[in-house]
Design a protein around this motif. Sequence first.
Motif, PDB file in Angstrom:
ATOM      1  N   LYS A   1       0.801  -1.221   0.000  1.00 20.42           N
ATOM      2  CA  LYS A   1       0.000   0.000   0.000  1.00 20.42           C
ATOM      3  C   LYS A   1       0.835   1.272   0.000  1.00 20.42           C
ATOM      4  CE  LYS A   1      -4.092   2.100   2.064  1.00 20.42           C
ATOM      5  NZ  LYS A   1      -5.163   1.972   3.081  1.00 20.42           N
ATOM      6  N   PRO A   2       1.919   1.380   0.799  1.00 24.36           N
ATOM      7  CA  PRO A   2       2.739   2.608   0.739  1.00 24.36           C
ATOM      8  C   PRO A   2       3.325   2.862  -0.650  1.00 24.36           C
ATOM      9  CG  PRO A   2       3.268   1.343   2.710  1.00 24.36           C
ATOM     10  CD  PRO A   2       2.389   0.463   1.864  1.00 24.36           C
ATOM     11  N   PHE A   3       3.463   1.794  -1.449  1.00 22.29           N
ATOM     12  CA  PHE A   3       3.957   1.956  -2.822  1.00 22.29           C
ATOM     13  C   PHE A   3       2.836   2.395  -3.759  1.00 22.29           C
ATOM     14  CE2 PHE A   3       4.121   0.035  -7.062  1.00 22.29           C
ATOM     15  CZ  PHE A   3       5.257   0.636  -7.584  1.00 22.29           C
ATOM     16  N   TRP A   4       1.726   1.619  -3.785  1.00 20.38           N
ATOM     17  CA  TRP A   4       0.733   1.868  -4.824  1.00 20.38           C
ATOM     18  C   TRP A   4      -0.206   3.035  -4.530  1.00 20.38           C
ATOM     19  CZ3 TRP A   4      -4.216   1.654  -3.130  1.00 20.38           C
ATOM     20  CH2 TRP A   4      -4.581   0.738  -2.145  1.00 20.38           C
ATOM     21  N   GLU A   5      -0.441   3.347  -3.253  1.00 17.28           N
ATOM     22  CA  GLU A   5      -1.446   4.360  -2.929  1.00 17.28           C
ATOM     23  C   GLU A   5      -1.113   5.743  -3.502  1.00 17.28           C
ATOM     24  OE1 GLU A   5      -4.309   4.984   0.816  1.00 17.28           O
ATOM     25  OE2 GLU A   5      -2.188   5.316   1.269  1.00 17.28           O
ATOM     26  N   PRO A   6       0.086   6.302  -3.296  1.00 16.41           N
ATOM     27  CA  PRO A   6       0.366   7.637  -3.856  1.00 16.41           C
ATOM     28  C   PRO A   6       0.420   7.638  -5.384  1.00 16.41           C
ATOM     29  CG  PRO A   6       2.340   6.707  -2.843  1.00 16.41           C
ATOM     30  CD  PRO A   6       1.212   5.818  -2.458  1.00 16.41           C
ATOM     31  N   ILE A   7       0.917   6.562  -5.974  1.00 20.09           N
ATOM     32  CA  ILE A   7       0.970   6.481  -7.440  1.00 20.09           C
ATOM     33  C   ILE A   7      -0.438   6.442  -8.001  1.00 20.09           C
ATOM     34  CG2 ILE A   7       1.653   5.041  -9.396  1.00 20.09           C
ATOM     35  CD1 ILE A   7       4.056   4.144  -7.767  1.00 20.09           C
ATOM     36  N   LEU A   8      -1.285   5.621  -7.405  1.00 21.86           N
ATOM     37  CA  LEU A   8      -2.660   5.500  -7.880  1.00 21.86           C
ATOM     38  C   LEU A   8      -3.402   6.818  -7.752  1.00 21.86           C
ATOM     39  CD1 LEU A   8      -4.863   3.621  -8.966  1.00 21.86           C
ATOM     40  CD2 LEU A   8      -5.451   3.087  -6.594  1.00 21.86           C
ATOM     41  N   GLU A   9      -3.198   7.517  -6.652  1.00 22.40           N
ATOM     42  CA  GLU A   9      -3.866   8.802  -6.439  1.00 22.40           C
ATOM     43  C   GLU A   9      -3.464   9.792  -7.524  1.00 22.40           C
ATOM     44  OE1 GLU A   9      -6.033  11.961  -5.311  1.00 22.40           O
ATOM     45  OE2 GLU A   9      -6.262   9.868  -4.644  1.00 22.40           O
ATOM     46  N   GLU A  10      -2.184   9.820  -7.889  1.00 28.71           N
ATOM     47  CA  GLU A  10      -1.733  10.735  -8.934  1.00 28.71           C
ATOM     48  C   GLU A  10      -2.334  10.363 -10.290  1.00 28.71           C
ATOM     49  OE1 GLU A  10       2.439  12.380 -10.955  1.00 28.71           O
ATOM     50  OE2 GLU A  10       2.454  11.521  -8.925  1.00 28.71           O
ATOM     51  N   ILE A  11      -2.373   9.077 -10.587  1.00 27.19           N
ATOM     52  CA  ILE A  11      -2.920   8.626 -11.877  1.00 27.19           C
ATOM     53  C   ILE A  11      -4.402   8.953 -11.969  1.00 27.19           C
ATOM     54  CG2 ILE A  11      -3.475   6.570 -13.235  1.00 27.19           C
ATOM     55  CD1 ILE A  11      -0.839   5.357 -12.173  1.00 27.19           C
ATOM     56  N   ILE A  12      -5.142   8.698 -10.885  1.00 27.14           N
ATOM     57  CA  ILE A  12      -6.584   8.979 -10.875  1.00 27.14           C
ATOM     58  C   ILE A  12      -6.854  10.478 -10.956  1.00 27.14           C
ATOM     59  CG2 ILE A  12      -8.676   8.879  -9.445  1.00 27.14           C
ATOM     60  CD1 ILE A  12      -7.765   6.146  -8.476  1.00 27.14           C
ATOM     61  N   SER A  13      -6.075  11.277 -10.235  1.00 27.29           N
ATOM     62  CA  SER A  13      -6.276  12.732 -10.252  1.00 27.29           C
ATOM     63  C   SER A  13      -6.003  13.316 -11.631  1.00 27.29           C
ATOM     64  CB  SER A  13      -5.375  13.394  -9.204  1.00 27.29           C
ATOM     65  OG  SER A  13      -5.768  13.018  -7.906  1.00 27.29           O
ATOM     66  N   GLU A  14      -5.071  12.716 -12.344  1.00 30.16           N
ATOM     67  CA  GLU A  14      -4.791  13.158 -13.712  1.00 30.16           C
ATOM     68  C   GLU A  14      -5.906  12.762 -14.664  1.00 30.16           C
ATOM     69  OE1 GLU A  14      -2.885  14.900 -16.910  1.00 30.16           O
ATOM     70  OE2 GLU A  14      -2.346  15.046 -14.773  1.00 30.16           O
ATOM     71  N   ALA A  15      -6.547  11.633 -14.374  1.00 25.76           N
ATOM     72  CA  ALA A  15      -7.557  11.094 -15.288  1.00 25.76           C
ATOM     73  C   ALA A  15      -8.946  11.674 -15.045  1.00 25.76           C
ATOM     74  CB  ALA A  15      -7.604   9.569 -15.171  1.00 25.76           C
ATOM     75  N   PHE A  16      -9.302  11.896 -13.784  1.00 26.34           N
ATOM     76  CA  PHE A  16     -10.684  12.248 -13.452  1.00 26.34           C
ATOM     77  C   PHE A  16     -10.747  13.420 -12.473  1.00 26.34           C
ATOM     78  CE2 PHE A  16     -10.406   7.518 -13.736  1.00 26.34           C
ATOM     79  CZ  PHE A  16     -10.981   7.381 -14.998  1.00 26.34           C
ATOM     80  N   SER A  17     -11.924  14.008 -12.433  1.00 27.47           N
ATOM     81  CA  SER A  17     -12.183  15.065 -11.452  1.00 27.47           C
ATOM     82  C   SER A  17     -13.662  15.046 -11.104  1.00 27.47           C
ATOM     83  CB  SER A  17     -11.800  16.445 -12.011  1.00 27.47           C
ATOM     84  OG  SER A  17     -12.565  16.746 -13.166  1.00 27.47           O
TER      85      SER A  17
END
Length: 219
Positions: A116-132
């Motif tokens: 989780k410490p690895f994937w959580e910040p990466i996923l948040e950045e990818i989702i924030s770039e994709a959706f709002s």
Amino acid sequence: MLIVKETLGRLYLWQIAINRIIDLLALRQRVHRFCNTGRPLHITELYDAERRRLKAGLRLDGEALNSFEEKHGSLFPDIHDIHIIDELTTEEIIIKFCTIFNDGYGKKGVIAANKKPFWEPILEEIISEAFSGEVKVKFNKFIEDAKAYRNKHGAHFDQESFIMTHGDKKPDEDGVIYSVGWNSALLTFNWDFISDTIPVFNKSLNGYIKKLQKEADII
């Protein structure tokens, strides 16, 4: 440099999983278009009528099945096959999507551990770039639903996902009487929403990967 390569190694696996999902979503749409032709329901009705005529059990086999298919064409896929294909496609989509969240071991210099410490910040950045806005809220809700389905139904038959009743054996019956039912995943997810958003998510993931590749002077 090694840390970047390890991160990319894990993201490449995410990329493969999401590309597989896109293929499965396309398959699901093709199956539904075929189902809408009426052929699966039509062949099922013909088959059931033939079973009643022959006073057969649940299935025809041997010469009876050969004769039916020579007259009417292949029994596959009937409406029951379509339902199974739908269920299996659903399970595979959700299980592949949860590759992003499932714990996975790493290999130094090759692939990062998927914690989780690895994937959580990466996923948040990818989702924030994709959706709002509302779309982002709904996509995050899809993530939670997917994880719950994967853990309780798709990959593990957890008791919370199933309804089970027990009964007593009657004198003329062989074995214990019981019944098991479950909530269909086909009713759990908004497939129009998933089909629209997964390609957008994939584009953002690919963009993130390219950014890391540039930082590592790979491209």
